[in-house]
Design an enzyme around this catalytic site. Structure first.
Site, PDB file in Angstrom:
ATOM      1  N   ARG A 234      89.980  -0.949  17.732  1.00 59.00           N
ATOM      2  CA  ARG A 234      89.556  -2.470  17.918  1.00 59.00           C
ATOM      3  C   ARG A 234      88.591  -2.540  19.287  1.00 59.00           C
ATOM      4  O   ARG A 234      89.406  -1.230  20.214  1.00 59.00           O
ATOM      5  CB  ARG A 234      91.471  -3.073  18.844  1.00 59.00           C
ATOM      6  N   GLU A 263      83.621  -9.355  19.805  1.00 61.98           N
ATOM      7  CA  GLU A 263      83.242  -9.274  18.595  1.00 61.98           C
ATOM      8  C   GLU A 263      83.543 -10.472  18.267  1.00 61.98           C
ATOM      9  O   GLU A 263      84.079 -11.771  17.796  1.00 61.98           O
ATOM     10  CB  GLU A 263      84.518  -8.993  18.130  1.00 61.98           C
ATOM     11  N   HIS A 282      82.510  -4.138  11.888  1.00 59.05           N
ATOM     12  CA  HIS A 282      83.748  -4.595  11.654  1.00 59.05           C
ATOM     13  C   HIS A 282      83.618  -4.157  10.360  1.00 59.05           C
ATOM     14  O   HIS A 282      84.331  -5.373   9.431  1.00 59.05           O
ATOM     15  CB  HIS A 282      84.531  -5.822  12.296  1.00 59.05           C
TER      16      HIS A 282
HETATM   17  C1  GLV Z   1      90.811  -4.690  10.357  1.00 64.22           C
HETATM   18  O1  GLV Z   1      90.813  -4.053  11.540  1.00 64.22           O
HETATM   19  C2  GLV Z   1      92.555  -3.967  10.518  1.00 64.22           C
HETATM   20  O2  GLV Z   1      93.223  -4.351  11.507  1.00 64.22           O
HETATM   21  O3  GLV Z   1      93.162  -3.755   9.243  1.00 64.22           O
END
Ligand code: GLV
Ligand code: GLV
Length: 322
Positions: A234, A263, A282
């Site tokens: 993250r 983000e 992401h």
């Molecule tokens: C993606 O970032 C997830 O947490 O699955």
């Protein structure tokens, strides 16, 4: 019973929910907060994304809600305490995305360390001249030291792949995991030592109050001047102002980020313009097969929650086993 799904998913994955009334947000982006708050009013089950903030205020607007099922492994966008207080189990999707996310970490690590995006830009820009012994020299992967911050499922899968590159692998986390050390051939280090000894640092820890800005100025200053930092966890794990300074000042060699803070990262953010900062939007689990598996698992969690059965994967298991 009523179900709300906050994003359009791959065809067919919602079929098991057919016997219930399913409301799917058909908008282009994430559901606006006001819309989400309005539409949860008579909902029994919520299938949500990491872009939805599930907090006490939202729960208060959803008096009938009995299960939250998130299509992601990370649940830092969900106030687990508030859900637990209401007796609402929170489903998530670990396991099915482990290998794909580890592949992404390796793709970023290799691309950044060997300066692949810069090479691609060089050719696209029409700059490819005669072979040059000094062109775009980067670091190595083979015979180097990899440091993994957070040896969970994804961190372990990253470690396994390191063997093929003859790397030494260090890990850190809130506790030692002796049972994994022999199997994965990994060695525990305190964070500061791991940062100082690693040529490459990969972040795979969940975002919690303890890990927020774990990689700040002090941490970055401990790293090697040619180090690569990879974040597939993250964005909140990294202090991005400090990272910019580190990349400009040469405290580290380069960074490769699948996740940022905020983000999406704005196109004019200073990190976006740096040649030694590779950023992708992401995409950690973004293979077709894995996104389908995540959706299917999220649907299975939701179904079980609606039937009052234990979820396949519950992020607040104390709700189910008080
Ligand atoms: C993606 O970032 C997830 O947490 O699955
Ligand atoms: C590079 O292509 C080499 O042959 O060394």
């Amino acid at each position: 019973m009523n179900v709300l799904v906050t994003r359009r998913l791959l065809p067919g994955v919602l079929d098991p929910l057919r016997r219930w009334a399913v409301d799917v947000w058909e908008g282009e982006g994430p559901m606006p907060r006001s819309e989400l708050t309005k539409r949860v009013a008579d909902v029994d089950g919520l299938l949500c994304m990491l872009t939805d903030r599930i907090d006490a205020e939202l729960l208060a607007a959803a008096p009938r809600l009995r299960v939250v099922s998130q299509m992601a492994v990370g649940v830092d966008n969900v106030d687990l305490g508030a859900c637990t207080a209401r007796g609402i189990p929170v489903g998530h999707t670990p396991g099915v995305l482990t290998e794909t996310t580890a592949d992404t970490a390796w793709a970023l690590l290799a691309a950044a360390t060997r300066r692949i995006p810069e090479g691609h830009d060089h050719v696209r820009g029409g700059h490819w001249g005669p072979w040059d012994p000094g062109l775009l020299l980067g670091g190595d992967l083979w015979d180097t030291t990899l440091g993994i911050v957070g040896l969970g499922r994804i961190g372990s899968a990253v470690a396994r792949r390191a063997r093929g590159f003859s790397m030494r692998v260090l890990y850190t986390g809130p506790r030692r995991k002796p049972h994994l050390e022999a199997r994965l051939r990994v060695t525990y280090r305190e964070l500061d030592d791991l940062l100082a000894e690693s040529d490459h640092v990969v972040l795979t820890a969940p975002l919690t109050p303890e890990t927020r800005h774990l990689i700040g100025r002090d941490a970055l200053r401990r790293m090697r001047p040619d180090a690569t930092l990879v974040n597939v966890a993250r964005g909140g794990l990294v202090d991005h102002e400090a990272l910019y300074e580190a990349l400009i000042e040469g405290w580290i060699g380069r960074a490769a980020l699948d996740v940022t803070e905020p983000e999406p990262i704005p196109g004019d953010h200073p990190l976006v313009g740096l040649p030694n900062c590779l950023i992708i939007p992401h995409l950690g689990s973004a293979s077709e097969r894995t996104r389908r598996a995540m959706a299917e698992l999220a649907v299975a969690n939701l179904e079980r929650g609606l039937r009052g059965e234990p979820l396949v994967h519950c992020a607040n298991p104390e709700v189910e086993h008080p």
